[in-house]
Write an enzyme that holds these catalytic residues in place. Structure first.
Site, PDB file in Angstrom:
ATOM      1  N   HIS A 170       0.867  -1.186   0.000  1.00 61.74           N
ATOM      2  CA  HIS A 170       0.000   0.000   0.000  1.00 61.74           C
ATOM      3  C   HIS A 170       0.905   1.239   0.000  1.00 61.74           C
ATOM      4  O   HIS A 170       2.032   1.179   0.500  1.00 61.74           O
ATOM      5  CB  HIS A 170      -0.833  -0.059   1.285  1.00 61.74           C
ATOM      6  N   ASP A 190       3.135  -4.791   7.900  1.00 60.50           N
ATOM      7  CA  ASP A 190       1.898  -4.017   7.772  1.00 60.50           C
ATOM      8  C   ASP A 190       0.753  -5.022   7.874  1.00 60.50           C
ATOM      9  O   ASP A 190       0.516  -5.806   6.948  1.00 60.50           O
ATOM     10  CB  ASP A 190       1.907  -3.312   6.405  1.00 60.50           C
ATOM     11  N   GLN A 244      -4.589  -5.328   6.869  1.00 63.93           N
ATOM     12  CA  GLN A 244      -5.637  -6.193   6.319  1.00 63.93           C
ATOM     13  C   GLN A 244      -5.721  -7.528   7.040  1.00 63.93           C
ATOM     14  O   GLN A 244      -6.553  -8.369   6.691  1.00 63.93           O
ATOM     15  CB  GLN A 244      -5.389  -6.450   4.827  1.00 63.93           C
ATOM     16  N   LYS A 303     -10.187  -0.798  10.571  1.00 61.22           N
ATOM     17  CA  LYS A 303     -10.286  -1.987   9.718  1.00 61.22           C
ATOM     18  C   LYS A 303     -10.567  -3.251  10.527  1.00 61.22           C
ATOM     19  O   LYS A 303     -10.656  -4.341   9.978  1.00 61.22           O
ATOM     20  CB  LYS A 303      -9.002  -2.154   8.909  1.00 61.22           C
ATOM     21  N   CYS A 333      -4.668   2.573  -3.717  1.00 57.59           N
ATOM     22  CA  CYS A 333      -3.399   3.034  -3.120  1.00 57.59           C
ATOM     23  C   CYS A 333      -2.268   2.033  -3.334  1.00 57.59           C
ATOM     24  O   CYS A 333      -1.422   1.829  -2.450  1.00 57.59           O
ATOM     25  CB  CYS A 333      -3.542   3.340  -1.631  1.00 57.59           C
TER      26      CYS A 333
HETATM   27  N1  PMP Z   1      -1.756  -0.909   4.549  1.00 54.13           N
HETATM   28  C1  PMP Z   1      -2.699  -1.634   3.957  1.00 54.13           C
HETATM   29  C2  PMP Z   1      -2.370  -3.015   3.481  1.00 54.13           C
HETATM   30  C3  PMP Z   1      -3.979  -1.092   3.787  1.00 54.13           C
HETATM   31  O1  PMP Z   1      -4.910  -1.822   3.182  1.00 54.13           O
HETATM   32  C4  PMP Z   1      -4.252   0.208   4.263  1.00 54.13           C
HETATM   33  C5  PMP Z   1      -5.625   0.836   4.100  1.00 54.13           C
HETATM   34  N2  PMP Z   1      -6.231   0.603   2.881  1.00 54.13           N
HETATM   35  C6  PMP Z   1      -3.234   0.920   4.896  1.00 54.13           C
HETATM   36  C7  PMP Z   1      -2.003   0.323   5.022  1.00 54.13           C
HETATM   37  C8  PMP Z   1      -3.445   2.294   5.426  1.00 54.13           C
HETATM   38  O2  PMP Z   1      -4.314   2.287   6.502  1.00 54.13           O
HETATM   39  P1  PMP Z   1      -4.854   3.672   7.128  1.00 54.13           P
HETATM   40  O3  PMP Z   1      -5.390   4.478   6.003  1.00 54.13           O
HETATM   41  O4  PMP Z   1      -5.905   3.231   8.094  1.00 54.13           O
HETATM   42  O5  PMP Z   1      -3.685   4.321   7.801  1.00 54.13           O
END
Ligand code: PMP
Length: 419
Positions: free
Chosen positions: A133, A210, A213, A236, A376
């Protein structure tokens, strides 16, 4: 044994009835019951989470770690018990290793700033994967520019996986960190954290995971896996927005500079310099997300009542149901593994010759909420050779009939755009 079987059956029944716990799922969209299939973006909140936040504001609201009056002590106790709950949920032995942030993005930025600053130098390398991401790419790019660090990408295989043999080749002497996602927010692939960590550590390289998910879908065991850093977001995991977590091993916390300066993170301040509070407070400058903490704790308790095994089973069932149908249509292209093993309920695809945004718009007319775009992950989409995809992502309240509705609504998209 009979008791265990009963327990499994009970959680089975419970999860199939959990929809009623989510007030938003009672609403209609465009005359249809809402089919919310965008759980990778954010999850809906059960009533117990909403109540926990309301209860905090109605009965205990105060700032934390400052006052000595009753409300302040209650708020501090609630805040710290949330830290204990998070530590317990992700298998951290010590709740002092849990830092509250605003989300995964801030957690990763914290490491990319506070840890990199003190531990990396010009010419060092950081390995990222092509399935990250943007929040696990851009903070490292900023650090790379500031300190003359090189970013190296671990490629994604055509099946949407990471090849462990390739990692061995990338782990040269100048590599000082490996940052990777546990679950891809586009491909749905699950990366084997424990194995990857072992390989990286055998080369003396720390890892950042990270798990944005992953936390809502599978069990996390930071101490057992021995990962150095792990980040996730409250929103999430059926919890509130505005709160996230950074787990960092004790020795890594000791290697870090403060991230932001302000109240709460100091030991003593003089005109020209200051000394720092001990972690985790050292990294929690200013008023933290106080009311979000009981919300996050309630979310973790909500998940615990089903048990992560049951949640995984349910996720697998939905994923299999979606994959079986998706592969039936020759005009649908799937991105990510087509087999269910080491895969979660994040399923991305394209309808041939139709832009993903057009598909999502037509589906919305039938009350189906899902995401179209690059999610993203532009580096990954570059690798996939498409600018955008349609993504369904499942939560505990989804059921197979919502996936069937999605496929029926796709017929309308075909009729409109490909007549
Ligand atoms: N890493 C991953 C794998 C994600 O899916 C996301 C959110 N789509 C993020 C990081 C970022 O999370 P946040 O916007 O809650 O900081």
């Amino acid at each position: 044994r009979r008791q265990r079987q009963m327990c499994i059956r009970d959680s089975h029944t419970l999860i199939s009835q959990c929809r009623k716990d989510f007030p938003i799922l009672k609403r209609e969209v465009n005359g249809y019951p809402l089919a919310y299939l965008d759980n990778a973006a954010t999850t809906q909140k059960p009533k117990s989470v909403i109540d926990a936040i309301t209860n905090f504001y109605e009965n205990h609201n105060s700032n934390v770690s400052r006052g000595v009056y009753t409300l302040a002590e209650e708020a501090t106790e609630i805040y710290e018990s949330g830290r204990d709950a998070v530590a317990n949920f992700i298998g951290a032995e010590d709740s002092g290793t849990i830092i509250f942030t605003s989300g995964t993005t801030e957690s990763i930025n914290l490491v990319a700033s506070a840890w990199v600053q003190k531990n990396l130098k010009k010419g060092d390398r950081i390995i990222l994967t092509e399935m990250e991401h943007h929040s696990n790419i851009v903070p490292w790019q900023l650090a790379a520019k500031s300190y003359g660090i090189e970013l190296v990408y671990w490629p994604v295989t055509p099946e949407g996986r990471l090849d462990l043999a390739l990692l061995e080749e990338l782990l040269t002497n100048s590599v000082k960190l490996l940052a990777f996602t546990m679950v891809s927010n586009v491909l749905g692939s699950i990366n084997p954290v424990e194995q990857i960590t072992k390989i990286a550590h055998s080369h003396g390289v720390p890892v950042l995971v990270d798990s944005a998910q992953a936390v809502s879908r599978m069990s996390i065991k930071v101490s057992e896996w021995d990962c150095d850093f792990l980040a996730f977001s409250g929103h999430k995991v059926y919890g509130p927005t505005g709160i996230g977590v950074l787990y960092a091993k004790k020795e890594r916390l000791e290697e870090m500079m403060p991230f932001q300066g302000g109240g709460g993170m100091i030991s003593h301040v003089e005109k020209q310099s200051s000394t720092w509070a001990v972690p985790p407070q050292k990294f929690e400058a200013g008023t933290p997300p106080v009311a979000q903490v009981p919300g996050l704790k309630a979310a973790l308790e909500y998940l615990e009542q089903y048990g992560i095994k049951e949640i995984e089973r349910h996720d697998n069932e939905l994923t299999e149901h979606a994959l079986n149908q998706l592969t039936e249509f020759p005009d649908l292209e799937l991105y990510g593994p087509s087999e269910i093993q080491n895969r979660t309920g994040v399923v991305s695809f394209n309808l041939q010759n139709v832009h993903s945004h057009d598909v999502a718009q037509v589906l919305d007319e039938s009350g189906i909420a899902l995401r179209a775009g690059h999610h993203c992950t532009q580096v990954l989409h570059e690798r996939l050779g498409v600018p955008a995809t349609v993504r369904m992502s499942f939560g505990i309240y989804n059921d197979p009939s919502e996936i069937d509705r999605m496929f029926s609504a796709l017929d309308q998209a075909r009729a409109i755009f490909l007549h």
